[in-house]
Structures are given as C-alpha cells and as structure tokens.
Design a protein around this motif. Structure first.
Motif, PDB file in Angstrom:
ATOM      1  N   ILE A  32       4.882  -5.315   7.080  1.00 24.27           N
ATOM      2  CA  ILE A  32       6.101  -4.523   7.194  1.00 24.27           C
ATOM      3  C   ILE A  32       5.733  -3.076   6.858  1.00 24.27           C
ATOM      4  CG2 ILE A  32       8.485  -4.199   6.467  1.00 24.27           C
ATOM      5  CD1 ILE A  32       7.932  -6.893   7.849  1.00 24.27           C
ATOM      6  N   VAL A  33       5.951  -2.184   7.826  1.00 23.25           N
ATOM      7  CA  VAL A  33       5.637  -0.765   7.640  1.00 23.25           C
ATOM      8  C   VAL A  33       6.949  -0.030   7.424  1.00 23.25           C
ATOM      9  CG1 VAL A  33       4.508   1.265   8.602  1.00 23.25           C
ATOM     10  CG2 VAL A  33       3.656  -1.028   9.175  1.00 23.25           C
ATOM     11  N   SER A  34       7.169   0.420   6.209  1.00 31.43           N
ATOM     12  CA  SER A  34       8.384   1.163   5.869  1.00 31.43           C
ATOM     13  C   SER A  34       8.142   2.660   6.034  1.00 31.43           C
ATOM     14  CB  SER A  34       8.801   0.857   4.424  1.00 31.43           C
ATOM     15  OG  SER A  34       9.028  -0.527   4.244  1.00 31.43           O
ATOM     16  N   ASN A  35       9.220   3.398   6.292  1.00 34.63           N
ATOM     17  CA  ASN A  35       9.141   4.853   6.481  1.00 34.63           C
ATOM     18  C   ASN A  35       8.077   5.245   7.512  1.00 34.63           C
ATOM     19  OD1 ASN A  35      11.026   5.039   4.382  1.00 34.63           O
ATOM     20  ND2 ASN A  35       9.402   5.130   2.839  1.00 34.63           N
ATOM     21  N   PRO A  36       8.118   4.680   8.723  1.00 34.63           N
ATOM     22  CA  PRO A  36       7.056   4.960   9.692  1.00 34.63           C
ATOM     23  C   PRO A  36       7.220   6.271  10.451  1.00 34.63           C
ATOM     24  CG  PRO A  36       8.649   3.463  10.655  1.00 34.63           C
ATOM     25  CD  PRO A  36       9.117   3.720   9.240  1.00 34.63           C
ATOM     26  N   TYR A  37       8.247   7.065  10.141  1.00 31.57           N
ATOM     27  CA  TYR A  37       8.557   8.226  10.976  1.00 31.57           C
ATOM     28  C   TYR A  37       7.831   9.497  10.559  1.00 31.57           C
ATOM     29  CZ  TYR A  37      12.046   4.948  12.556  1.00 31.57           C
ATOM     30  OH  TYR A  37      12.655   3.822  13.062  1.00 31.57           O
ATOM     31  N   HIS A  88       0.843  -1.199   0.000  1.00 34.33           N
ATOM     32  CA  HIS A  88       0.000   0.000   0.000  1.00 34.33           C
ATOM     33  C   HIS A  88       0.870   1.239   0.000  1.00 34.33           C
ATOM     34  CE1 HIS A  88      -4.283  -1.000   0.506  1.00 34.33           C
ATOM     35  NE2 HIS A  88      -3.838  -2.128   1.024  1.00 34.33           N
ATOM     36  N   ASN A  89       0.575   2.191  -0.909  1.00 37.41           N
ATOM     37  CA  ASN A  89       1.142   3.535  -0.842  1.00 37.41           C
ATOM     38  C   ASN A  89      -0.010   4.492  -0.578  1.00 37.41           C
ATOM     39  OD1 ASN A  89       4.100   3.455  -1.703  1.00 37.41           O
ATOM     40  ND2 ASN A  89       3.100   2.158  -3.236  1.00 37.41           N
ATOM     41  N   LEU A  90       0.138   5.349   0.381  1.00 34.46           N
ATOM     42  CA  LEU A  90      -0.947   6.253   0.741  1.00 34.46           C
ATOM     43  C   LEU A  90      -1.109   7.345  -0.305  1.00 34.46           C
ATOM     44  CD1 LEU A  90      -0.167   6.595   4.512  1.00 34.46           C
ATOM     45  CD2 LEU A  90      -2.039   5.323   3.486  1.00 34.46           C
ATOM     46  N   ASN A  91      -2.352   7.736  -0.480  1.00 35.42           N
ATOM     47  CA  ASN A  91      -2.659   8.843  -1.361  1.00 35.42           C
ATOM     48  C   ASN A  91      -1.893  10.090  -0.956  1.00 35.42           C
ATOM     49  OD1 ASN A  91      -4.509  11.425  -1.654  1.00 35.42           O
ATOM     50  ND2 ASN A  91      -5.010  10.035  -3.342  1.00 35.42           N
ATOM     51  N   SER A  92      -1.232  10.741  -1.917  1.00 37.69           N
ATOM     52  CA  SER A  92      -0.341  11.861  -1.618  1.00 37.69           C
ATOM     53  C   SER A  92      -1.074  13.004  -0.939  1.00 37.69           C
ATOM     54  CB  SER A  92       0.311  12.351  -2.911  1.00 37.69           C
ATOM     55  OG  SER A  92       1.117  13.470  -2.659  1.00 37.69           O
ATOM     56  N   ARG A  93      -2.245  13.354  -1.459  1.00 40.00           N
ATOM     57  CA  ARG A  93      -2.979  14.477  -0.872  1.00 40.00           C
ATOM     58  C   ARG A  93      -3.410  14.157   0.555  1.00 40.00           C
ATOM     59  NH1 ARG A  93      -8.002  16.643  -4.193  1.00 40.00           N
ATOM     60  NH2 ARG A  93      -6.282  17.089  -5.615  1.00 40.00           N
ATOM     61  N   ALA A  94      -3.914  12.915   0.775  1.00 37.69           N
ATOM     62  CA  ALA A  94      -4.349  12.521   2.118  1.00 37.69           C
ATOM     63  C   ALA A  94      -3.185  12.523   3.085  1.00 37.69           C
ATOM     64  CB  ALA A  94      -5.005  11.138   2.082  1.00 37.69           C
ATOM     65  N   LEU A  95      -2.048  12.036   2.599  1.00 41.57           N
ATOM     66  CA  LEU A  95      -0.888  11.983   3.480  1.00 41.57           C
ATOM     67  C   LEU A  95      -0.414  13.380   3.844  1.00 41.57           C
ATOM     68  CD1 LEU A  95       1.314  10.125   4.782  1.00 41.57           C
ATOM     69  CD2 LEU A  95       2.729  10.834   2.866  1.00 41.57           C
ATOM     70  N   GLY A 122       9.574  14.826   6.676  1.00 38.11           N
ATOM     71  CA  GLY A 122       9.861  15.326   5.335  1.00 38.11           C
ATOM     72  C   GLY A 122       8.837  14.813   4.333  1.00 38.11           C
ATOM     73  N   THR A 123       9.326  14.288   3.230  1.00 32.70           N
ATOM     74  CA  THR A 123       8.434  13.773   2.181  1.00 32.70           C
ATOM     75  C   THR A 123       8.263  12.261   2.258  1.00 32.70           C
ATOM     76  OG1 THR A 123      10.324  13.551   0.662  1.00 32.70           O
ATOM     77  CG2 THR A 123       9.094  15.640   0.623  1.00 32.70           C
ATOM     78  N   GLU A 124       8.844  11.629   3.282  1.00 26.38           N
ATOM     79  CA  GLU A 124       8.711  10.175   3.405  1.00 26.38           C
ATOM     80  C   GLU A 124       7.262   9.790   3.666  1.00 26.38           C
ATOM     81  OE1 GLU A 124      11.392   9.123   6.532  1.00 26.38           O
ATOM     82  OE2 GLU A 124      13.060   8.790   5.173  1.00 26.38           O
ATOM     83  N   ARG A 125       6.846   8.678   3.069  1.00 25.47           N
ATOM     84  CA  ARG A 125       5.486   8.221   3.235  1.00 25.47           C
ATOM     85  C   ARG A 125       5.493   6.780   3.726  1.00 25.47           C
ATOM     86  NH1 ARG A 125       2.446   9.328  -2.286  1.00 25.47           N
ATOM     87  NH2 ARG A 125       4.263   8.195  -3.101  1.00 25.47           N
ATOM     88  N   PRO A 126       4.726   6.477   4.756  1.00 26.12           N
ATOM     89  CA  PRO A 126       4.658   5.088   5.200  1.00 26.12           C
ATOM     90  C   PRO A 126       4.056   4.195   4.121  1.00 26.12           C
ATOM     91  CG  PRO A 126       3.716   6.581   6.830  1.00 26.12           C
ATOM     92  CD  PRO A 126       3.914   7.373   5.586  1.00 26.12           C
ATOM     93  N   THR A 127       4.617   3.046   3.957  1.00 23.22           N
ATOM     94  CA  THR A 127       4.048   2.039   3.063  1.00 23.22           C
ATOM     95  C   THR A 127       3.855   0.748   3.842  1.00 23.22           C
ATOM     96  OG1 THR A 127       6.227   1.306   2.309  1.00 23.22           O
ATOM     97  CG2 THR A 127       5.148   3.034   1.032  1.00 23.22           C
ATOM     98  N   TYR A 128       2.829  -0.011   3.464  1.00 18.17           N
ATOM     99  CA  TYR A 128       2.473  -1.240   4.156  1.00 18.17           C
ATOM    100  C   TYR A 128       2.572  -2.398   3.158  1.00 18.17           C
ATOM    101  CZ  TYR A 128       0.558   1.679   7.899  1.00 18.17           C
ATOM    102  OH  TYR A 128       0.415   2.580   8.922  1.00 18.17           O
ATOM    103  N   LYS A 129       3.352  -3.393   3.524  1.00 16.99           N
ATOM    104  CA  LYS A 129       3.502  -4.564   2.670  1.00 16.99           C
ATOM    105  C   LYS A 129       3.237  -5.820   3.494  1.00 16.99           C
ATOM    106  CE  LYS A 129       6.663  -6.797  -0.588  1.00 16.99           C
ATOM    107  NZ  LYS A 129       7.969  -6.706  -1.279  1.00 16.99           N
TER     108      LYS A 129
END
Length: 722
Positions: free
Chosen positions: A106-111, A6-13, A114-121
């Motif tokens: 696995i939740v990547s970029n959970p912090y 999953h990549n979160l919607n940019s606007r929502a994020l 900046g422009t980092e976005r959490p992703t869920y795999k």
C-alpha cells in the motif's frame, strides 16, 4: 506477520521532489538515450515530418510530448523490489500494488505534492507471481498463477490476515502460464485471463492443462464458468467507457501483431491451442483445433468461414506501436487528463510506451484507431491506474521481459500540464473514406491538399507460425478532401479501402491554423465495417505514376535473394565485391561456407536467454580470421543476430525501426554500411549459420538483435584482437 512500513529519508525526498518539479523528466527518456549514445533519435513525436514540397514550413522548434504530459518518478525504497504486476487506486487515494515477487504494498501519499511523502506498507506476502489486482468493497483481489484470491484486513491493522481462495485452476509448471485479472462485471462476477504455456521443443504455445488460453467468469462464492477461448498472452484487460470487456494480445503463434479485441461469452479470439478443452462441461464453444484454417490468410477473412472466430477491434503494428501489448485503461477523468475523454490508453512492456485508442461501433461491431501517445518510461509498462487528481499512475517491470526503459522496475505518474497538444483527436470511418478530427483548427489550405496525407492499407497472416510480416501492402489514393468550416475536421474520400485491413494514415503536411505541427502525425485505423450513409460527390482522380506504390508492390512480390556468397572462382566475396552485386546486403548474410575456406578458424555457437539476452554475451576472434556463427533462437519470440561497427548498435536499431511497415519483411536489417554481418529474423526454436571474415581492425564489435525494442538491451560483444 509483522507490518512492514517505509518512510523515505527527508533529505533524499526533498532532493527528489525538487528535481521532479524542476525537471519533470523520465528516468530513461529518448532524449537521455540520445545524449548517452550520441545518436539521433528517430521518433514521430520528436521530429515531425517536413511539410510536402510547396507547403508551408514550421519555423518554431517542434513540440515534444513532455510539453503536455510530464513523467514524474515516485521514489521507491532500495530494499523494496516493486516489480509491478497489478495496481489499483483505493478510496483514500493511495495505491495498492502487487508485485511479481508475491507481495502486496500500500503506497500512501503517492502524489508527491507539498510536504507529503510517499510511504510503503506491506499488506500481504507469499503469493505466487500475481499479475493483476482489483479493489472492491474494502477487499483486495489478486490473481495468482493458479488462483483468484481475496485479501481481507479483518482487524484494521493495515495488513491482510485473511487469504481466501475464491477459485483455483490447474498448473502444469510451464513458465509461461501467467494469469491476469480480475475485472469486475456489473453482475458482481469477475473475469480472469490465462496465458497458454510455451514449448521450446515445438516452438509454439501449448495448453497443457484445462482452460489455459481462456477467459473465465468466476462468481464471488467460487463458481467458475468458461467464458471465451483463443487467448495467447492476454496481459491487458478492462472495460471501455461503454462497459464492454476488452483484452490486449501479444504477437506470437496465431497472432501476427499486437491487437485489441472485445470479448463476449462464446468468442474464439484466435489461438487454436486453447480449443483442446472445448469438450469439457460448461464450455460455450464446440470448435476444435483441426477446424481452424492455418492458411496464412488475414484473420478477418478466416473469420467469415469460422463463425466463432472474432476479428480484432484494433491492430497495433508490431515494432511501430510496441512489441509486448500490456495494460488497458479507459479515460474516465471527464477531460481532466486532456482532450481524450472516454478513449483508452494501452501500455507496451517491451518498448516502454503508451498508445491511445479510440473505438467506434459500426454495424454493431467495434473497430477504431490507435495513435502514439507517450514514450520514455523508465521500465516496461504493465499497469496503469487513475489517481484522485486525474493523473495516471504507471507501474512497470522488466525482469525477464526486458524493455527499452533501463530500470528493473519503476512507478511513475503521467501529469497533464494543462496545455492541449495539436493532435489527431480521433479518426472515424465514413461511407467513402475517413474523417479526421483534430484538437485545434487546421490551416484550411494545407488540410485540403492531398499532398498533406498518405494512406496505406496492410494486413498480417493468421497462421500457427510465430508473428507475421506485413502482407498485401498497398496505397489508397485520396480522391478529395473537405475541411469543415470550423477547421476541426477533414474528411478524406479514399479509394482502395479494404475490409479487415489496417490503414496507416499519415498527415505530415497538416498544420494548425497557428502553424503548429502535429505532435504525432500517424494513426492506424482497423476497418472491419464501412458505415452506411451519404457519399461525397467527388469524381475519381486521374491515375498518376506513384513510385511508392511500385516500390511496395516490388518488395511484396520479389523472390528471396540468393545467399550463396562465393565468386565464380570459389573465393569469398570481398567487401568491395559485395558492393558491386545487385543486392549488396547479400554478402552480409552468407549461409554457405565458401569453398576456399577448408575449415573455419572459429565456430561460435550463440543462443538466447530469457530477458532479451544472448548466450554467450561475448566472444573473441583474431582479426581477419574465418568465423562461423551458429545462431540458435531458443527464446519464445523472434530474434536475429546482427554484427555492427563499434558504437553503432543503437543507431542501427533505430534505422531498423524506421523501416516501419517493411521491418519484419526485411528482417529488421537496414541498408547501412554499419551492418557488417547478419542472419535473417528467426522463428522461435530455429537456427541459422552464417560465415564471415572478421574485421582487419581490432576492436569491440557489437552484435545485437535489431528487432524494435530489443536492440537497446539485447547486445553482445565480439572482441577482435591481433
């Protein structure tokens, strides 16, 4: 199995990140609860107690937990049900999370920086309610209900393709047979902890198959060695800074209140149901269930006669510092999370809070103190993990185990702002009392004044009955106080301390040298041993008339109040008549049908369902009618049934919570005209019938369980119509 990312919607994020950075507030904070209910919040962290009479007042607005530790919610895609069961930080800083639905993500970029976005795999699926997860040497280990499993990604595609059983144990099918872990030992072996089951027909825990209620040691090649017995619901587990293994326990049968115990091989931790298996090969214990006294004495006293029984290191007062003790995690951040390095944070699932614990060893045994730390989490706190930036990730769930946090599940970060709160950093036992260490210098005059403090000792019953009221409560007079030259310590010389007792130490009058009030002004120290050393030469104070101690004595020894509620002429006691009785609350709990009734107009049977729910959640009666309510507590925890005036359920619940140490003793029924009718606090699998006249005024009257933590969610509606 296809990888699921999953990549979160940019606007929502972007909107969420802006909101998080701008507000940094929890989804369901106490402040939000207040704004929704219109009722005042009762919490030591929000409104510090006023200074004693004659002491300096604080003019500035009281500081809040959020000033020092922010809660930031991580966005979770709508189609992922992240009911966190276990959580671990991976070498690259991402999170591995197992869920009660049997998946590992696995939740990547959970912090969220900046422009980092959490992703869920999705890494794994098809597991049986895993409630613990650990990472070691490239593999993920999960504890399912009946198995310790190693998950391995052999081809490097980011998903598990090898599900290897390390060891399995039997199940009876009982819903309460939860399993937790693993914790890795220095020798490479793993520890798992297993719940006992629950019998509604018996009203207590049961160990129906081998090793339920035990800690098991398991080698990497699948050899199992029974380690310790006596657990009821060992949901929290882990190592302290010294590398010793502890577990957290939940109130229930044989468990008067939540507690934390060190576990060593051969220990018996208290729940007698697990002793059914001590005759099996490999058991390090020979103790049998019928050898465990069921007398209602304090556990510490019983342990003197039962050598295998270990007294807890720290007790957590029920309804004050939680109702469902959960995760255990030591602060290994070397001060990057604030001034509490090497202390331990403990979660509570029911009250959605974190507490802070500091252990010390006295005469070779652990004891220590617990303080409030952070409330307002958005769901039930179950697991914690440190991020690479020294923030704390908190994983939550509430399905079936309802919590004050309203969300079904949640993932949040606790981030230290860099500001140091004015707190009791720790409390140490001394040969003649306690020494309080503060995070900032204190006002020496206020800190040296005995009126700035109050110390109360109390305990719980050790018995097969579910839970316990506070027993043997009594004040501990302060003989004198010595404040250190640097203002960071106050040594209290105290009389009437008791071994094995919890000592509530409140500091409402202490202020910092700059006039700050303590963020939390209470700690609870479990005193198992008194250290050797020099006592301060302070003469005993002259006895004085202490009304609070007299009140404690009277409430502890008072006989039960009669619940008969008819007048001498056989007429129901009216509201006006009840106000004239010696105990006005007696008319609010009428357990015998008034002789003048003949028959009730309505008989309503109310039961309970898992997840802090009444069944039914609504019923209807006519104004002024005669109502009989049969309340059946079919749950595996304590509940009451309380009818309150419209719109006051949370206010009444918070009044019940303010009863503090007297709460369970008083059935969590506050003295308030907002309480109309109630039962007593009922044990699991028991019932009580009450009778009352429905209000004359039509409307929606709430009925609730007023137990702390329950009242936010365990509510129903009595509709009164013309």
């Amino acid at each position: 199995m296809k990888a699921y990312t999953h990549n979160l919607n940019s606007r929502a994020l972007t909107a969420l990140v802006v909101a998080s950075v701008a507000c940094l507030s929890p989804l369901s904070s106490w402040a939000q609860i207040q704004s929704k209910t219109g009722q005042p919040v009762s919490s030591s962290s929000k409104q510090p107690a006023p200074a004693p009479k004659g002491l300096a007042k604080v003019e500035a607005d009281p500081e809040k937990e959020d000033d020092f530790y922010k809660l930031i919610s991580l966005p979770v895609p709508e189609d992922i049900i992240l009911e966190v069961g276990g959580m671990a930080t991976l070498p690259d800083g991402s999170l591995a999370i197992c869920t009660r639905r049997g998946e590992v993500w696995i939740v990547s970029n959970p912090y969220i920086s900046g422009t980092e976005r959490p992703t869920y795999k999705r890494f794994a699926s098809g597991l049986h309610e895993p409630l613990g997860l650990a990472y070691k040497d490239g593999d993920i280990y999960v504890t399912q209900r009946s198995e310790l499993t190693r998950l391995r990604d052999t081809d490097g595609d980011g998903r598990a393709d090898s599900y290897d059983k390390i060891f399995s144990w039997p199940l009876s099918g009982n819903y309460h047979e939860y399993s937790y872990g693993p914790t890795f030992l220095p020798n490479g072996n793993m520890l798992v902890t297993l719940n006992v089951g629950w019998s509604n027909s018996l009203g207590h825990g049961v160990s129906l198959v081998p090793w339920r209620g035990w800690t098991l040691e398991i080698t990497p090649d699948g050899k199992m060695m029974p380690f310790a017995a006596g657990m009821r619901s060992p949901a929290g587990y882990g190592m302290n800074a010294a590398g010793d293994f502890f577990y957290t326990e939940n109130q229930g049968d044989w468990v008067g209140s939540g507690r934390i115990s060190r576990v060593e091989k051969g220990d018996f931790l208290g729940n007698a149901e697990s002793l059914r298996w001590t005759g099996l090969p490999g058991s390090p214990l020979k103790l049998k269930k019928d050898e465990v006294p069921n007398t209602g004495e304090p556990l510490y006293d019983v342990a003197k006669r039962v050598p295998a029984l270990k007294a807890p290191a720290v007790w957590l007062p029920h309804g004050i510092l939680g109702i469902s003790t959960s995760g255990f995690m030591s602060d290994n951040t070397n001060g990057k999370f604030g001034p509490f390095a090497n202390q331990v944070f403990v979660g509570d699932q029911g009250q959605s809070i974190l507490s802070r614990v500091d252990f010390e060893k006295v005469k070779g045994e652990y004891q220590g103190v617990v303080f409030p730390f952070r409330e307002g989490f958005s769901s039930g706190v179950l697991r914690m993990a440190w991020g690479h930036d020294a923030s704390m990730f908190v994983g939550m769930t509430s399905r079936g185990w309802s919590s004050t946090g309203k969300e079904l599940y949640s993932l949040q970060r606790v981030v230290w702002t860099g500001r140091t709160p004015f707190e009791m950093k720790t409390i140490h036992a001394m040969p003649d009392g306690f020494e309080i260490e503060f995070t900032a210098p204190v006002d020496p005059e206020l800190a040296a004044n005995p009126e700035s403090y109050k110390v109360t000792g109390f305990n719980y019953k050790y018995h097969a009955t579910y839970g316990s009221p506070v027993i043997n409560r009594g004040g501990c007079p302060i003989r004198g106080i010595v404040v250190s030259k640097d203002g960071l310590k106050a040594r209290l010389v105290i009389d009437s301390l008791r071994l094995g007792y919890i000592h509530e130490i409140t500091t409402p009058g202490v202020r910092s040298a700059t006039g700050r009030a303590l963020l939390h002004n209470v700690g609870y120290y479990t005193l198992n041993n008194i250290p050797d050393g020099e006592k301060l030469a302070i003469a005993a104070a002259a006895p004085k008339h202490d009304h609070s101690d007299m009140a404690m004595a009277s409430t502890s020894s008072a006989p039960p109040v009669s619940t008969k509620s008819t007048s001498p002429k056989g007429k129901p006691v009216t509201k006006a008549g009840a106000a004239k009785t010696a105990v006005s609350s007696a008319a609010k709990r009428v357990t015998e049908m008034p002789a003048s009734w003949g028959e009730p107009d309505y008989t309503i049977t109310i039961g309970t369902k898992p997840g802090l729910k009444f069944a039914p959640e609504q019923f209807q009666v006519k104004a002024g009618s005669k109502v009989r309510v049969v309340f059946n507590n079919e749950d595996d925890m304590l509940h009451n049934f309380v009818v309150v005036t419209p719109g006051t359920a949370v206010q009444v619940g918070e009044l019940a919570m303010k009863l503090g140490l007297e709460g369970q003793e008083k059935n969590y029924i506050p003295q308030s005209d907002k309480v109309l009718h109630h039962t007593n606090l009922l044990q699991p699998n028991t019932n009580e019938t009450i009778y009352f006249i429905a209000p004359d005024k039509p409307g929606d009257y709430t009925y609730e369980c007023s137990v702390p933590g329950h009242f936010y969610v365990m509510q129903g509606k009595m509709k009164v119509v013309k």
